[in-house]
Motif scaffolding. Structure first.
Motif, PDB file in Angstrom:
ATOM      1  N   ALA A   1     -15.915 110.845  88.364  1.00 61.93           N
ATOM      2  CA  ALA A   1     -16.900 110.768  87.278  1.00 61.93           C
ATOM      3  C   ALA A   1     -17.226 112.153  86.734  1.00 61.93           C
ATOM      4  N   GLU A   2     -17.379 113.127  87.615  1.00 61.74           N
ATOM      5  CA  GLU A   2     -17.653 114.495  87.168  1.00 61.74           C
ATOM      6  C   GLU A   2     -16.440 115.072  86.441  1.00 61.74           C
ATOM      7  N   LYS A   3     -15.248 114.760  86.927  1.00 63.28           N
ATOM      8  CA  LYS A   3     -14.029 115.222  86.255  1.00 63.28           C
ATOM      9  C   LYS A   3     -13.922 114.597  84.863  1.00 63.28           C
ATOM     10  N   PHE A   4     -14.259 113.305  84.756  1.00 67.64           N
ATOM     11  CA  PHE A   4     -14.226 112.623  83.459  1.00 67.64           C
ATOM     12  C   PHE A   4     -15.167 113.302  82.477  1.00 67.64           C
ATOM     13  N   THR A   5     -16.380 113.610  82.929  1.00 64.59           N
ATOM     14  CA  THR A   5     -17.374 114.248  82.072  1.00 64.59           C
ATOM     15  C   THR A   5     -16.880 115.584  81.549  1.00 64.59           C
ATOM     16  N   SER A   6     -16.335 116.412  82.438  1.00 69.42           N
ATOM     17  CA  SER A   6     -15.875 117.738  82.016  1.00 69.42           C
ATOM     18  C   SER A   6     -14.611 117.647  81.167  1.00 69.42           C
ATOM     19  N   ALA A   7     -13.704 116.729  81.494  1.00 64.56           N
ATOM     20  CA  ALA A   7     -12.474 116.581  80.710  1.00 64.56           C
ATOM     21  C   ALA A   7     -12.778 116.218  79.270  1.00 64.56           C
ATOM     22  N   HIS A   8     -13.784 115.395  79.055  1.00 61.69           N
ATOM     23  CA  HIS A   8     -14.183 115.008  77.699  1.00 61.69           C
ATOM     24  C   HIS A   8     -14.550 116.237  76.872  1.00 61.69           C
ATOM     25  N   HIS A   9     -15.337 117.130  77.451  1.00 64.62           N
ATOM     26  CA  HIS A   9     -15.780 118.310  76.715  1.00 64.62           C
ATOM     27  C   HIS A   9     -14.652 119.327  76.546  1.00 64.62           C
ATOM     28  N   ILE A  10     -13.790 119.439  77.538  1.00 65.82           N
ATOM     29  CA  ILE A  10     -12.640 120.353  77.415  1.00 65.82           C
ATOM     30  C   ILE A  10     -11.730 119.886  76.281  1.00 65.82           C
ATOM     31  N   ALA A  11     -11.484 118.581  76.213  1.00 67.20           N
ATOM     32  CA  ALA A  11     -10.607 118.037  75.165  1.00 67.20           C
ATOM     33  C   ALA A  11     -11.157 118.350  73.776  1.00 67.20           C
ATOM     34  N   ARG A  12     -12.477 118.275  73.617  1.00 67.58           N
ATOM     35  CA  ARG A  12     -13.084 118.523  72.305  1.00 67.58           C
ATOM     36  C   ARG A  12     -12.839 119.937  71.806  1.00 67.58           C
ATOM     37  N   ARG A  13     -12.645 120.877  72.710  1.00 63.73           N
ATOM     38  CA  ARG A  13     -12.568 122.284  72.332  1.00 63.73           C
ATOM     39  C   ARG A  13     -11.126 122.800  72.238  1.00 63.73           C
ATOM     40  N   GLN A  14     -10.152 121.905  72.389  1.00 61.54           N
ATOM     41  CA  GLN A  14      -8.755 122.334  72.289  1.00 61.54           C
ATOM     42  C   GLN A  14      -8.330 122.486  70.827  1.00 61.54           C
ATOM     43  N   THR A  15      -7.590 123.546  70.546  1.00 62.61           N
ATOM     44  CA  THR A  15      -7.118 123.802  69.179  1.00 62.61           C
ATOM     45  C   THR A  15      -5.659 123.387  68.980  1.00 62.61           C
ATOM     46  N   LYS A  16      -4.907 123.258  70.066  1.00 59.83           N
ATOM     47  CA  LYS A  16      -3.520 122.818  69.985  1.00 59.83           C
ATOM     48  C   LYS A  16      -3.441 121.334  70.302  1.00 59.83           C
TER      49      LYS A  16
ATOM     50  N   GLU B   1      -1.079 119.527  71.534  1.00 55.55           N
ATOM     51  CA  GLU B   1      -0.510 119.210  72.839  1.00 55.55           C
ATOM     52  C   GLU B   1      -1.549 119.346  73.942  1.00 55.55           C
ATOM     53  N   ASP B   2      -2.371 120.388  73.853  1.00 58.37           N
ATOM     54  CA  ASP B   2      -3.417 120.581  74.865  1.00 58.37           C
ATOM     55  C   ASP B   2      -4.497 119.511  74.745  1.00 58.37           C
ATOM     56  N   LYS B   3      -4.839 119.158  73.513  1.00 61.04           N
ATOM     57  CA  LYS B   3      -5.834 118.115  73.312  1.00 61.04           C
ATOM     58  C   LYS B   3      -5.349 116.790  73.890  1.00 61.04           C
ATOM     59  N   LEU B   4      -4.075 116.473  73.628  1.00 63.59           N
ATOM     60  CA  LEU B   4      -3.499 115.247  74.173  1.00 63.59           C
ATOM     61  C   LEU B   4      -3.540 115.246  75.697  1.00 63.59           C
ATOM     62  N   LYS B   5      -3.227 116.384  76.284  1.00 63.55           N
ATOM     63  CA  LYS B   5      -3.234 116.494  77.743  1.00 63.55           C
ATOM     64  C   LYS B   5      -4.603 116.132  78.305  1.00 63.55           C
ATOM     65  N   TRP B   6      -5.659 116.695  77.728  1.00 63.23           N
ATOM     66  CA  TRP B   6      -6.990 116.466  78.259  1.00 63.23           C
ATOM     67  C   TRP B   6      -7.514 115.087  77.898  1.00 63.23           C
TER      68      TRP B   6
END
Length: 247
Positions: A43-58, A60-65
């Motif tokens: 659950a904590e990983k899900f929460t942080s992954a959501h915010h990391i994905a929002r801040r990706q500029t590439k 491929e990286d956004k898709l990964k997160w």
């Protein structure tokens, strides 16, 4: 993970969002990545992954997160993360469209349009208020909002978190004692759109609303009440909130 502003990952993400609001997006991403590193459960990983994905500029990286978040959500598979699935599907579809992968884009477009499962009715629900109620009483829509003057609410609100109901009781209008009741929905209900997929993905506060009455089943006598200082801080946040209530 039961959602709490005192949770380490939640605190890091909130700090990151404050940095975003002031234009410090790189520093915000650093905190989101730190939250991922300090996460101790899915659950904590899900929460942080959501915010990391929002801040990706590439892309491929956004898709990964996004895919990381999707895998975690499917693994957790509860009423906290299920409301986030349509949001994730829409974001995945957009990424694949931009990459020209139209089959995948169509796949996630279709998934996004499917109605999410209704919230579970198997858990206890709570309602916070200052009203003195008895077992069997019905709580109905039509009361004035605690958060916007003169707004008559079309729904009655409740939560699966005792401390969330306690906060609602503390912020409720009136001079009566803060009370938290165990309630039972008498009809269909939905995730509260005022909090679902807003600051955090899904419905981490497990907040719901219904146009049908709630039946009082009992009262909780002991819960962690907030202090007067905390109440004042919450009231200040509400007073400064410029968002429109979805009624």
């Amino acid at each position: 993970m039961e959602f709490s502003a005192n949770n380490t990952v939640v605190k890091l993400c909130i700090q990151g969002m404050h940095l975003e609001d002031t234009g410090h997006v790189e520093e915000a991403l650093t905190l989101f990545l730190k939250a991922w590193e300090e996460a101790t459960d899915d659950a904590e990983k899900f929460t942080s992954a959501h915010h990391i994905a929002r801040r990706q500029t590439k892309l491929e990286d956004k898709l990964k997160w996004l895919n990381t978040g999707l895998q975690l959500a499917q693994k957790i598979n509860d009423d906290v993360v299920k409301p986030a699935l349509p949001l994730i599907y829409v974001q995945l579809a957009q990424c694949y469209k931009e990459l020209g992968e139209m089959d995948n884009a169509e796949k996630y477009d279709k998934l996004a349009k499917q109605l999410p499962d209704a919230p579970s009715t198997k858990e206890l629900f709570f309602h916070g208020t200052r009203a003195d109620l008895q077992i069997g009483d019905l709580l109905t829509a039509g009361g004035k909002s605690n958060y916007e003057a003169d707004l008559v609410m079309n729904h009655i609100y409740f939560t699966a978190l005792i401390h969330g109901a306690g906060l609602a009781a503390a912020l409720a209008k009136g001079e009566g004692e803060e009370r938290v009741y165990i309630v039972e929905p008498t009809g269909d209900f939905e995730d509260d759109p005022n909090v679902t997929n807003k600051k955090f993905a899904g419905n981490p506060t497990r907040s719901y609303r219904s146009q049908k009455p709630l039946k009082v089943l009992g009262e909780i006598k002991n819960w962690a009440r907030i202090t007067a200082e905390e109440r004042n801080k919450w009231q200040e946040r509400l007073d400064n909130n410029q968002g429109e209530i979805i009624n």
